[in-house]
Design a protein around this motif. Structure first.
Motif, PDB file in Angstrom:
ATOM      1  N   HIS A 181      -7.004   3.584  -5.787  1.00  0.00           N
ATOM      2  CA  HIS A 181      -6.052   3.378  -6.869  1.00  0.00           C
ATOM      3  C   HIS A 181      -6.641   2.453  -7.928  1.00  0.00           C
ATOM      4  O   HIS A 181      -7.429   1.561  -7.631  1.00  0.00           O
ATOM      5  CB  HIS A 181      -4.746   2.799  -6.320  1.00  0.00           C
ATOM      6  CG  HIS A 181      -4.054   3.734  -5.384  1.00  0.00           C
ATOM      7  ND1 HIS A 181      -3.120   4.644  -5.812  1.00  0.00           N
ATOM      8  CD2 HIS A 181      -4.185   3.920  -4.054  1.00  0.00           C
ATOM      9  CE1 HIS A 181      -2.686   5.344  -4.777  1.00  0.00           C
ATOM     10  NE2 HIS A 181      -3.323   4.929  -3.698  1.00  0.00           N
ATOM     11  N   ASP A 190       3.884   3.180  -4.172  1.00  0.00           N
ATOM     12  CA  ASP A 190       2.494   2.783  -4.004  1.00  0.00           C
ATOM     13  C   ASP A 190       2.345   1.340  -3.526  1.00  0.00           C
ATOM     14  O   ASP A 190       1.336   0.708  -3.748  1.00  0.00           O
ATOM     15  CB  ASP A 190       1.727   2.950  -5.320  1.00  0.00           C
ATOM     16  CG  ASP A 190       1.330   4.386  -5.545  1.00  0.00           C
ATOM     17  OD1 ASP A 190       1.376   5.157  -4.564  1.00  0.00           O
ATOM     18  OD2 ASP A 190       0.989   4.753  -6.677  1.00  0.00           O
ATOM     19  N   GLU A 191       3.352   0.792  -2.877  1.00  0.00           N
ATOM     20  CA  GLU A 191       3.251  -0.574  -2.402  1.00  0.00           C
ATOM     21  C   GLU A 191       3.286  -0.598  -0.882  1.00  0.00           C
ATOM     22  O   GLU A 191       3.992   0.163  -0.244  1.00  0.00           O
ATOM     23  CB  GLU A 191       4.385  -1.434  -2.969  1.00  0.00           C
ATOM     24  CG  GLU A 191       4.287  -1.593  -4.476  1.00  0.00           C
ATOM     25  CD  GLU A 191       5.348  -2.535  -5.023  1.00  0.00           C
ATOM     26  OE1 GLU A 191       6.086  -3.114  -4.213  1.00  0.00           O
ATOM     27  OE2 GLU A 191       5.414  -2.681  -6.242  1.00  0.00           O
ATOM     28  N   GLU A 192       2.529  -1.536  -0.316  1.00  0.00           N
ATOM     29  CA  GLU A 192       2.516  -1.722   1.122  1.00  0.00           C
ATOM     30  C   GLU A 192       3.659  -2.654   1.488  1.00  0.00           C
ATOM     31  O   GLU A 192       4.419  -3.099   0.642  1.00  0.00           O
ATOM     32  CB  GLU A 192       1.171  -2.326   1.546  1.00  0.00           C
ATOM     33  CG  GLU A 192      -0.008  -1.428   1.221  1.00  0.00           C
ATOM     34  CD  GLU A 192      -1.345  -2.098   1.497  1.00  0.00           C
ATOM     35  OE1 GLU A 192      -1.368  -3.306   1.793  1.00  0.00           O
ATOM     36  OE2 GLU A 192      -2.358  -1.404   1.409  1.00  0.00           O
ATOM     37  N   GLN A 241      -6.392   4.073   0.177  1.00  0.00           N
ATOM     38  CA  GLN A 241      -5.742   4.838   1.242  1.00  0.00           C
ATOM     39  C   GLN A 241      -6.794   5.726   1.887  1.00  0.00           C
ATOM     40  O   GLN A 241      -7.717   6.181   1.205  1.00  0.00           O
ATOM     41  CB  GLN A 241      -4.639   5.747   0.696  1.00  0.00           C
ATOM     42  CG  GLN A 241      -3.410   5.052   0.220  1.00  0.00           C
ATOM     43  CD  GLN A 241      -2.452   6.070  -0.377  1.00  0.00           C
ATOM     44  OE1 GLN A 241      -2.653   6.493  -1.509  1.00  0.00           O
ATOM     45  NE2 GLN A 241      -1.444   6.470   0.370  1.00  0.00           N
ATOM     46  N   ARG A 285      -1.112  -0.764  -3.582  1.00  0.00           N
ATOM     47  CA  ARG A 285      -2.204  -0.234  -2.755  1.00  0.00           C
ATOM     48  C   ARG A 285      -3.467  -0.115  -3.574  1.00  0.00           C
ATOM     49  O   ARG A 285      -3.444   0.271  -4.734  1.00  0.00           O
ATOM     50  CB  ARG A 285      -1.858   1.140  -2.213  1.00  0.00           C
ATOM     51  CG  ARG A 285      -0.858   1.106  -1.124  1.00  0.00           C
ATOM     52  CD  ARG A 285      -0.693   2.476  -0.536  1.00  0.00           C
ATOM     53  NE  ARG A 285       0.324   2.393   0.497  1.00  0.00           N
ATOM     54  CZ  ARG A 285       0.774   3.414   1.151  1.00  0.00           C
ATOM     55  NH1 ARG A 285       0.307   4.607   0.908  1.00  0.00           N
ATOM     56  NH2 ARG A 285       1.687   3.272   2.065  1.00  0.00           N
TER      57      ARG A 285
END
Length: 116
Positions: A31, A3-5, A14, A11
């Motif tokens: 999120h 869940d990380e950019e 999305q 994040r």
């Protein structure tokens, strides 16, 4: 990376659109959010006459994210409606906050007068 950019930050939002679908029908994944934002944002967005459908669901009680679906009549994109809804909700929250702060100041001023 889960869940990380690329920046390493988790994040927050999305955007998911079905392949071949136009910009009038989009699901946003928010999120670290719950019913507090989901229901109030849904209410603000449903007031727009361009919106055909707006709803959200909590994916699972153990996950802190919501799927937020917007379908417009085609005049505006779902992203434009989403942004407009967020801006309107922010304006309402700012209004409530300013009224609350003004009332607190008036109460404190009245209490100071009564104490003397």
């Amino acid at each position: 990376m889960g869940d990380e950019e690329d920046t390493g930050k988790p994040r927050v939002l999305q955007m998911v659109r079905a392949e071949g679908a136009d910009k009038s029908c989009v699901t946003f994944v928010l999120h670290n959010e719950d019913h507090t934002l989901g229901n109030s944002l849904r209410y603000m967005i449903m007031k727009d006459p361009e919106v055909e459908f707006c709803g959200y669901s909590i994916t699972h009680p153990s996950e802190s994210k919501i799927n937020f679906r917007i379908q417009t009549k085609g005049g505006l994109s779902a992203l434009e409606v989403f942004q407009k809804g967020l801006e309107e909700l922010t304006d309402v929250c700012q209004h409530v906050l300013s009224k609350f702060e003004a009332s607190m100041e008036a109460y404190k001023a009245q209490k100071d007068v009564n104490m003397e």
